[in-house]
Design a protein around this motif. Structure first.
Motif, PDB file in Angstrom:
ATOM      1  N   MET A 240      36.809  32.231  38.262  1.00 11.52           N
ATOM      2  CA  MET A 240      37.796  33.314  38.333  1.00 11.52           C
ATOM      3  C   MET A 240      39.194  32.771  38.064  1.00 11.52           C
ATOM      4  N   ALA A 241      39.525  31.670  38.724  1.00 12.68           N
ATOM      5  CA  ALA A 241      40.849  31.073  38.526  1.00 12.68           C
ATOM      6  C   ALA A 241      41.027  30.600  37.091  1.00 12.68           C
ATOM      7  N   LEU A 244      41.760  33.525  34.875  1.00 12.15           N
ATOM      8  CA  LEU A 244      43.120  33.997  35.111  1.00 12.15           C
ATOM      9  C   LEU A 244      44.128  33.149  34.353  1.00 12.15           C
ATOM     10  N   SER A 247      44.023  33.905  30.669  1.00 13.40           N
ATOM     11  CA  SER A 247      44.670  35.170  30.325  1.00 13.40           C
ATOM     12  C   SER A 247      46.184  35.030  30.357  1.00 13.40           C
ATOM     13  N   PHE A 248      46.721  34.333  31.364  1.00 16.33           N
ATOM     14  CA  PHE A 248      48.170  34.146  31.442  1.00 16.33           C
ATOM     15  C   PHE A 248      48.664  33.304  30.266  1.00 16.33           C
ATOM     16  N   TYR A 262      39.809  38.418  28.740  1.00 19.39           N
ATOM     17  CA  TYR A 262      39.555  37.606  29.931  1.00 19.39           C
ATOM     18  C   TYR A 262      39.796  38.364  31.233  1.00 19.39           C
ATOM     19  N   MET A 263      40.751  39.281  31.266  1.00 16.64           N
ATOM     20  CA  MET A 263      41.034  39.982  32.517  1.00 16.64           C
ATOM     21  C   MET A 263      39.829  40.765  33.044  1.00 16.64           C
ATOM     22  N   VAL A 266      37.589  38.478  34.941  1.00 14.69           N
ATOM     23  CA  VAL A 266      38.058  38.139  36.286  1.00 14.69           C
ATOM     24  C   VAL A 266      37.661  39.231  37.266  1.00 14.69           C
ATOM     25  N   THR A 301      42.147  31.970  46.162  1.00 17.96           N
ATOM     26  CA  THR A 301      41.833  32.358  44.786  1.00 17.96           C
ATOM     27  C   THR A 301      41.831  33.868  44.620  1.00 17.96           C
ATOM     28  N   VAL A 305      44.357  36.025  42.273  1.00 23.97           N
ATOM     29  CA  VAL A 305      43.867  36.854  41.178  1.00 23.97           C
ATOM     30  C   VAL A 305      44.313  38.308  41.360  1.00 23.97           C
ATOM     31  N   TRP A 308      47.933  38.832  40.404  1.00 27.53           N
ATOM     32  CA  TRP A 308      48.120  38.847  38.956  1.00 27.53           C
ATOM     33  C   TRP A 308      47.648  40.174  38.354  1.00 27.53           C
ATOM     34  N   ILE A 309      46.535  40.692  38.855  1.00 28.23           N
ATOM     35  CA  ILE A 309      46.030  41.964  38.351  1.00 28.23           C
ATOM     36  C   ILE A 309      47.017  43.093  38.642  1.00 28.23           C
TER      37      ILE A 309
END
Length: 618
Positions: A240-241, A244, A247-248, A262-263, A266, A301, A305, A308-309
């Motif tokens: 998951m990390a 993330l 994607s960033f 990628y999002m 996650v 984590t 996540v 960020w979402i």
């Protein structure tokens, strides 16, 4: 009838021998000592500091007993403490209102009366001592809000809305002059190219980016994608990390098609693992199977996540992502270990301090805003104003205000605030703008009224303007005090939101100053992130389209920005997040960075032809 309110006028002088003739200080101390909470004593000092549940048992709660700590309650004031409290009140009453508000903001979470007094007294005895604010050194015109709603926010919620002293843009102080020189422009008049390298901002950009590293980006992405294809079938917190970060990384490289790939992965992994987006029973069943170490790793984590979402959901309007329907039920990581086994299992000695302060506070911010993101984003085919009530938005704003009134002391804005605290306040006010943007008055619409503010004509427009002013000041603070403003892109939300605000406000006489402050702030970030060039182009395109800037001025600025930027191989920039935040509510595809940047030359030509016909009287 017993009095329930504080007297506004002094009480009549009591007759001699009356009990009220007791010396004022002694009687006040006795009054403080007698006050006890009815029906329970509340949380003890240690539980308040940790923000953990307290059973309120005296003389010691169970939490303090288990930690072998001294348990003290707020009402346990001895006579010395009472005298200090009364003296503190007297000192605050002797100060000007603005100084008293700042003092309360700085000292609100200090529990020990003696510590409070040490802040209120200078070394010589009785002078007021507070950390110097940037506004103390930089007077800015027009920043002091005139409306009563803004004044109410400043006096009742100073943590979120600290008072802002004016800044005189026409006669800037030394610090502001340094900031203006870094922009390479004359203010408030027409900008000019700055050909003298010695007038650049005194920040060493060589530490921000290694020129050779840019050549390795594509190779790194290729290797990461290969590893991802072999690991994506196994849901885990590590994967998951990884998704993330991928994607960033693609977002700042201007590759949104990869971001949108990628999002969802996650979100899928988090849901399959029962970490977020599921009902509470499912999440609790998952947590019961974790060891304390696994729970701690999963909490950090999952909340990282989730944060960020939420950023993507609110600030980037990425409607193609299936956002979690529930926030994580895992405990928010704190100073202490999330498993509850004690502080010895918390962050190690090498862990940065903000792991225990800023990170959990940001988690709580997005947990409050999650409901807003879901409500506003559930059906973008219908305008938010038509399907949501202002009462809902006002309630969420009040929820934010009540929460910020109890921010940890380390999260209160000051001259000494580290960069991540400034970024937290940027995100806070950007979130407030997102709450009220759908209800800002547009041409032909009736002005809406808020119900929970004292001024009779309180409106979303006034809350919006108050947070815009805070964001303007945060930009100045961040650029003046933190070198990370040259390479940390997570703060660009402030520049994007302020640029939008000044371009939509025809009455903002300082719009050019703040617009160029944002543009040249982006210019420094463009040395590191390819997507920034598209953002600058989109904002200049909006300035021409809205009639704020001529095509010649915009082209001159654009040529200067391009000449100062790094030399990169030509690449196609995919940036589908929003540049025009107002247009995004009606036509998201037309409001993207990618689309508006591509229309820069078209808008410039349209402006040029329009001006030509107007000059010829055609």
């Amino acid at each position: 009838m017993d009095r329930k309110y504080v007297l506004l006028l002094p009480a009549p002088t009591p007759p001699p021998g009356d009990a009220a003739s007791t010396p004022p200080l002694a009687s006040e101390v006795a009054h403080i000592q007698k006050r006890r909470r009815v029906g329970g004593s509340g949380a003890c000092h240690n539980c308040r500091r940790r923000k953990t549940r307290c059973d309120g048992q005296q003389p010691s709660c169970q939490s303090c007993l288990s930690r072998e700590e001294e348990c003290r309650y707020k009402d346990d004031l001895n006579q010395t403490d009472g005298v200090l409290v009364v003296e503190t009140i007297r000192l605050l009453n002797d100060r000007p209102p603005e100084a008293a508000v700042q003092a309360l903001a700085m000292l609100k979470h200090v529990d020990d009366p003696a510590s409070i007094m040490s802040h209120l007294r200078a070394e010589d005895g009785m002078d007021f001592a507070l950390p110097e604010q940037p506004s103390d050194r930089m007077p800015i015109s027009g920043a002091l809000p005139a409306c009563m709603v803004a004044l109410e926010l400043q006096t009742q919620h100073p943590f979120a809305y600290p008072p802002l002293s004016p800044i005189d843009i026409e006669n800037p102080g030394q610090d502001l002059q340094r900031l203006l020189k870094s922009c390479g422009a004359d203010f408030p008049g027409h900008p000019r190219p700055n050909a003298n390298p010695s007038q650049q901002a005194p920040i060493s950009y060589s530490s921000a980016i290694d020129p050779e590293a840019s050549d390795l980006v594509n190779a790194f992405c290729t290797e990461a994608e290969t590893l991802w294809e072999t690991q994506r079938i196994v849901p885990s917190t590590v994967n998951m990390a990884a998704a993330l970060f991928l994607s960033f990384g693609y977002l700042v490289q201007g590759k949104d098609h990869n971001v949108l790939a990628y999002m969802p992965e996650v979100v899928r992994m988090g849901t399959e693992l029962g970490l977020f987006g599921v009902e509470q029973a499912v999440a609790e069943a998952r947590m019961d199977k974790m060891t304390p170490q696994q729970l701690k790793a999963a909490s950090h984590t999952t909340w990282g996540v989730f944060n960020w979402i939420m950023l993507m959901a609110l600030f980037y309007y990425q409607s193609d992502i299936d956002y979690p329907h529930h926030p994580p039920y895992l405990p928010i990581p704190e100073d202490d270990d999330v498993s509850g086994v004690g502080p010895s299992q918390g962050p190690g000695p090498d862990s940065p301090r903000y792991v225990g302060d800023t990170f959990p506070t940001v988690c709580r911010l997005w947990r409050i805003m999650h409901e807003v993101a879901m409500a506003y984003g559930q059906d973008r085919s219908t305008p938010i104003r038509d399907r949501m009530s202002l009462e809902f938005s006002e309630f969420k704003f009040r929820e934010l205000l009540a929460w910020t009134d109890n921010l940890p002391f380390e999260l209160v804005r000051s001259e000494q605030s580290p960069h991540h605290v400034v970024i937290f306040h940027i995100w806070l006010h950007a979130a407030i703008l997102d709450i009220f943007r759908p209800f800002i008055r547009r041409h032909g619409q009736a002005k809406l009224r808020l119900r929970t503010f004292s001024p009779p004509m309180s409106s979303p427009d006034q809350i919006y303007a108050a947070s815009v002013n805070q964001l303007k000041r945060l930009i100045i603070i961040y650029r003046l005090n933190h070198e990370s403003s040259a390479f940390t892109i997570v703060w660009h939300t402030a520049m994007l939101y302020v640029a939008n605000a000044v371009l939509q406000d025809p009455g903002d006489g300082d719009w050019l100053f703040y617009f160029l402050l944002c543009i040249y702030g982006y210019e420094t970030l463009g040395r590191c992130y390819p997507v920034v060039e598209a953002i600058m182009g989109a904002l200049l395109s909006m300035a021409i389209r809205n009639g704020h800037m001529t095509s010649d001025s915009a082209r001159e600025i654009w040529a200067e920005l391009k000449s100062k930027g790094p030399r990169r191989a030509p690449q196609v920039i995919h940036a589908t997040f929003m540049a025009d935040l107002e247009l995004a509510m009606d036509d998201p595809s037309a409001a993207t960075v990618e689309n508006l940047a591509g229309m820069l030359e078209e808008n410039a030509l349209m402006d040029q032809y329009t001006n030509f016909f107007e000059m010829d009287g055609l």
